[in-house]
Write an enzyme that holds these catalytic residues in place. Structure first.
Site, PDB file in Angstrom:
ATOM      1  N   ASN A 156       0.806  -1.231   0.000  1.00 13.87           N
ATOM      2  CA  ASN A 156       0.000   0.000   0.000  1.00 13.87           C
ATOM      3  C   ASN A 156       0.839   1.281   0.000  1.00 13.87           C
ATOM      4  O   ASN A 156       0.462   2.250  -0.648  1.00 13.87           O
ATOM      5  CB  ASN A 156      -1.031  -0.018   1.137  1.00 13.87           C
ATOM      6  N   GLU A 254       3.421  -5.313  12.382  1.00 11.15           N
ATOM      7  CA  GLU A 254       2.576  -4.130  12.180  1.00 11.15           C
ATOM      8  C   GLU A 254       1.454  -4.559  11.252  1.00 11.15           C
ATOM      9  O   GLU A 254       1.682  -4.841  10.074  1.00 11.15           O
ATOM     10  CB  GLU A 254       3.387  -3.004  11.567  1.00 11.15           C
ATOM     11  N   CYS A 288      -3.328   1.680   6.346  1.00 10.22           N
ATOM     12  CA  CYS A 288      -3.736   0.995   7.578  1.00 10.22           C
ATOM     13  C   CYS A 288      -4.291   1.976   8.598  1.00 10.22           C
ATOM     14  O   CYS A 288      -5.037   1.588   9.485  1.00 10.22           O
ATOM     15  CB  CYS A 288      -2.560   0.245   8.164  1.00 10.22           C
ATOM     16  N   GLU A 466       7.724   0.173  16.267  1.00  7.65           N
ATOM     17  CA  GLU A 466       8.881   0.592  15.488  1.00  7.65           C
ATOM     18  C   GLU A 466       8.912   2.117  15.517  1.00  7.65           C
ATOM     19  O   GLU A 466       8.158   2.745  16.238  1.00  7.65           O
ATOM     20  CB  GLU A 466       8.799   0.013  14.067  1.00  7.65           C
TER      21      GLU A 466
HETATM   22  P1  NAP Z   1      -0.266  -9.136   3.225  1.00  3.23           P
HETATM   23  O1  NAP Z   1      -1.002  -9.881   2.191  1.00  3.23           O
HETATM   24  O2  NAP Z   1      -0.298  -9.611   4.623  1.00  3.23           O
HETATM   25  O3  NAP Z   1       1.237  -9.042   2.691  1.00  3.23           O
HETATM   26  C1  NAP Z   1       2.249  -8.309   3.364  1.00  3.23           C
HETATM   27  C2  NAP Z   1       3.589  -8.834   2.917  1.00  3.23           C
HETATM   28  O4  NAP Z   1       3.730 -10.182   3.387  1.00  3.23           O
HETATM   29  C3  NAP Z   1       3.762  -8.907   1.395  1.00  3.23           C
HETATM   30  O5  NAP Z   1       5.103  -8.655   1.048  1.00  3.23           O
HETATM   31  C4  NAP Z   1       3.400 -10.358   1.109  1.00  3.23           C
HETATM   32  O6  NAP Z   1       3.941 -10.800  -0.106  1.00  3.23           O
HETATM   33  C5  NAP Z   1       4.044 -11.031   2.312  1.00  3.23           C
HETATM   34  N1  NAP Z   1       3.556 -12.368   2.625  1.00  3.23           N
HETATM   35  C6  NAP Z   1       2.369 -12.943   2.313  1.00  3.23           C
HETATM   36  N2  NAP Z   1       2.337 -14.222   2.761  1.00  3.23           N
HETATM   37  C7  NAP Z   1       3.522 -14.447   3.374  1.00  3.23           C
HETATM   38  C8  NAP Z   1       4.096 -15.584   4.030  1.00  3.23           C
HETATM   39  N3  NAP Z   1       3.471 -16.747   4.122  1.00  3.23           N
HETATM   40  N4  NAP Z   1       5.322 -15.458   4.542  1.00  3.23           N
HETATM   41  C9  NAP Z   1       5.992 -14.295   4.467  1.00  3.23           C
HETATM   42  N5  NAP Z   1       5.528 -13.205   3.835  1.00  3.23           N
HETATM   43  C10 NAP Z   1       4.290 -13.280   3.303  1.00  3.23           C
HETATM   44  O7  NAP Z   1      -0.717  -7.618   3.301  1.00  3.23           O
HETATM   45  P2  NAP Z   1      -1.001  -6.657   2.099  1.00  3.23           P
HETATM   46  O8  NAP Z   1      -2.292  -7.053   1.491  1.00  3.23           O
HETATM   47  O9  NAP Z   1       0.237  -6.581   1.257  1.00  3.23           O
HETATM   48  O10 NAP Z   1      -1.119  -5.262   2.856  1.00  3.23           O
HETATM   49  C11 NAP Z   1      -2.304  -4.777   3.376  1.00  3.23           C
HETATM   50  C12 NAP Z   1      -2.352  -5.011   4.870  1.00  3.23           C
HETATM   51  O11 NAP Z   1      -1.220  -4.427   5.504  1.00  3.23           O
HETATM   52  C13 NAP Z   1      -3.556  -4.345   5.496  1.00  3.23           C
HETATM   53  O12 NAP Z   1      -4.129  -5.228   6.417  1.00  3.23           O
HETATM   54  C14 NAP Z   1      -2.959  -3.141   6.208  1.00  3.23           C
HETATM   55  O13 NAP Z   1      -3.706  -2.679   7.303  1.00  3.23           O
HETATM   56  C15 NAP Z   1      -1.644  -3.678   6.629  1.00  3.23           C
HETATM   57  N6  NAP Z   1      -0.710  -2.582   6.896  1.00  3.23           N
HETATM   58  C16 NAP Z   1      -0.355  -2.348   8.183  1.00  3.23           C
HETATM   59  C17 NAP Z   1       0.490  -1.284   8.473  1.00  3.23           C
HETATM   60  C18 NAP Z   1       0.906  -0.964   9.879  1.00  3.23           C
HETATM   61  O14 NAP Z   1       1.840  -0.193  10.037  1.00  3.23           O
HETATM   62  N7  NAP Z   1       0.266  -1.515  10.899  1.00  3.23           N
HETATM   63  C19 NAP Z   1       0.990  -0.494   7.429  1.00  3.23           C
HETATM   64  C20 NAP Z   1       0.592  -0.790   6.130  1.00  3.23           C
HETATM   65  C21 NAP Z   1      -0.255  -1.842   5.868  1.00  3.23           C
HETATM   66  P3  NAP Z   1       3.049 -10.786  -1.453  1.00  3.23           P
HETATM   67  O15 NAP Z   1       2.262  -9.504  -1.465  1.00  3.23           O
HETATM   68  O16 NAP Z   1       4.075 -10.814  -2.514  1.00  3.23           O
HETATM   69  O17 NAP Z   1       2.199 -11.994  -1.381  1.00  3.23           O
END
Ligand code: NAP
Length: 487
Positions: A156, A254, A288, A466
């Site tokens: 994002n 996070e 997020c 962090e």
């Molecule tokens: P995601 O699907 O959980 O993916 C996050 C990262 O993890 C991506 O690089 C993804 O790779 C990787 N990943 C997926 N499965 C994995 C596994 N089994 N082992 C290791 N890594 C793995 O999240 P997203 O859809 O990219 O992002 C949206 C989410 O992030 C939302 O829920 C948002 O709230 C959250 N977010 C939180 C914060 C915060 O600071 N709290 C900030 C930004 C976003 P691929 O995409 O290549 O599969």
């Protein structure tokens, strides 16, 4: 620097761009028009193994480099990001569908700030000492690098969140294996070249492309990777914790949010309204920290509702590269369909659609993934629309009558990332800030960041903090040394 038209996005290992060992590839789709942006490496555990070897070889020298050396290099990387804002913003916009104006003015500059901040912060990082009075001893804490660490970031805010982890990890003397999301790989890839230009020694930062399920999983599982800093969804975070905990790696999570945006009648109305448009729909609601549950005090509820719907209607849905666009494309077809599926909930939740609620078509880009900014008036906080993170341009609206009722609703959710409160009553801001279960509270503002502050969530929004000194603490191992002396 112009890699934005590069046909293949490959790994950056040991200071060199290289093809994946098993020659696997994934297609990178531009969500604004459905066209291909080229292919990206689909890395496996063999690529992670190469990256870990490179990082391990570089570790001793980097871990023993002086703070001035590290600081100079990190600062130079920040400068180079600033010099390349335009090409980085173009790549970010093409990969993610976000308006280029946002990438150019906010997100890429913040990626540069991450490096500039931690280049300075490491020179001010200190540890504790404790004199054991009466026992003739002094204790002090060494803060040593952890070694090789893994950083995994989401799509994002691609370069901003990638560097949010990498900059403190490098500043603290660690070598890094980092993986961006497969949906937004290219600015991460471009960072490798900038690191070489800045003189970062080979192997200190290794950027591996691929899917979470394979490449990410291999990072979690590798025995030589000592810590994982992960930002992403809560479901993935649960999985990460399950894999990493039995290996006793240090872990920072996070995760997702479903944040309350609370508007009291005594607020600065215009500021609250204008900022609510931002906190609802910036980056198509894919932040997020977006305030996706809006609670408005009953006495101004009807007026706020009318004005919010009217202002939302003034947003410009368009191709992300157009300068007047305020609402770009959703990041991918899968995510677009997931967000749209929540509109089926409106009837079953007995909720009312106030605006939006359907896909948008942008002339000339009919294959792109656009959704109208959507406001839904809900009857209660327990419905799925108020309980689940939709992560799109979709907010809910409901009135509240008093603080007690408000606090109960604000906290009645599995997440606890952030909250925004609009009021001029100082006592109330303190009462609510202490009671709302979340890691970040904004009073009369939203998304204002100071990199010295701790950042992270409570409950299912994450574990640990962090930012600032917290990040440097996470990326170092504290070791107490007790020295006895004779009087
Ligand atoms: P995601 O699907 O959980 O993916 C996050 C990262 O993890 C991506 O690089 C993804 O790779 C990787 N990943 C997926 N499965 C994995 C596994 N089994 N082992 C290791 N890594 C793995 O999240 P997203 O859809 O990219 O992002 C949206 C989410 O992030 C939302 O829920 C948002 O709230 C959250 N977010 C939180 C914060 C915060 O600071 N709290 C900030 C930004 C976003 P691929 O995409 O290549 O599969």
């Amino acid at each position: 620097m112009n890699r934005s038209n590069s046909p293949a996005t490959i790994n950056f290992i040991n200071g060199t761009y290289c093809h994946p060992v098993e020659d696997g590839w994934i297609e990178n789709i531009n969500p604004a028009d459905g066209t291909s942006l080229g292919r990206i490496a689909d890395s496996t555990e063999k690529d992670i193994e190469q990256a870990v070897i490179a990082a391990s070889n570089a570790q001793t020298q980097w871990g023993e480099s002086t703070l001035e050396q590290r600081s100079r290099i990190l600062s130079k990387i920040g400068d180079l990001i600033e010099e390349n804002i335009e090409s980085l913003a173009i790549a970010e916009c093409e990969d993610s569908g976000k308006p280029i104006s946002r990438a150019r003015a906010i997100e890429i500059p913040r990626a540069a700030s991450n490096f500039h901040f931690f280049a300075n912060a490491i020179t001010q990082f200190s540890s504790e000492s404790h004199e054991s009075v009466g026992q003739n001893a002094i204790n002090f804490t060494l803060r040593q690098p952890l070694g090789v660490v893994g950083c995994i970031s989401p799509w994002n805010l691609p370069l901003y969140l990638f560097t949010w982890k990498i900059a403190p990890a490098l500043a603290a003397g660690n070598c890094v294996i980092a993986k961006p999301s497969e949906l937004t790989p290219r600015t991460a890839s471009m960072l490798g070249e900038l690191c070489n230009q800045a003189g970062l020694p080979a192997g200190v930062l290794n950027i591996v492309q691929g899917t979470g399920a394979r490449t990410g999983q291999a990072i979690l599982e590798h025995e030589k990777i000592k810590a994982i800093s992960f930002t992403g969804g809560t479901a993935t975070g649960e999985h990460v914790a399950r894999v990493v905990a039995p290996k006793f790696k240090k872990l920072s999570l996070e995760l997702g949010g479903k944040n309350p945006n609370i508007v009291f009648a005594d607020c600065n109305y215009e500021r609250a309204l204008e900022t609510t448009i931002q906190s609802s729909f910036a980056n198509q609601g894919q932040i997020c920290l977006c305030g996706s549950r809006i609670f408005v005090e009953s006495s101004i509820y009807e007026k706020f509702k009318t004005d919010l719907v009217e202002r939302t209607g003034q947003l410009t849905i368009g191709h992300p590269a157009e300068k007047e666009t305020t609402i770009g494309a959703m990041v991918s077809g899968d995510h677009y369909r997931k967000v749209l599926s929540y509109f089926d909930e409106i009837d079953s939740a007995n909720a009312s659609l106030l605006c939006g609620g359907k896909p948008a078509t942008v002339a000339g880009y009919e294959q792109g993934f656009y959704i109208e900014p959507t406001i839904i008036e809900v009857q209660h906080n327990r419905c799925r629309l108020n309980q689940e993170e939709i992560f799109g341009p979709v907010v809910t609206l409901m009135p509240f009558n008093n603080e007690e009722e408000l606090i109960e609703m604000a906290n009645d959710v599995r997440y606890g990332l952030s909250a925004t409160i609009w009021t001029r009553d100082l006592d109330r801001t303190m009462r609510l800030s202490k009671k709302i279960e979340c890691g970040v509270v904004w009073i009369n503002t939203w998304l204002m960041r100071d990199l010295r502050t701790p950042f992270g969530g409570m409950k299912d929004s994450g574990v640990g903090r962090e930012g600032g000194q917290e990040a440097l603490r996470f990326f170092t191992e504290p070791k107490n040394i007790c020295i006895a002396f004779e009087n």
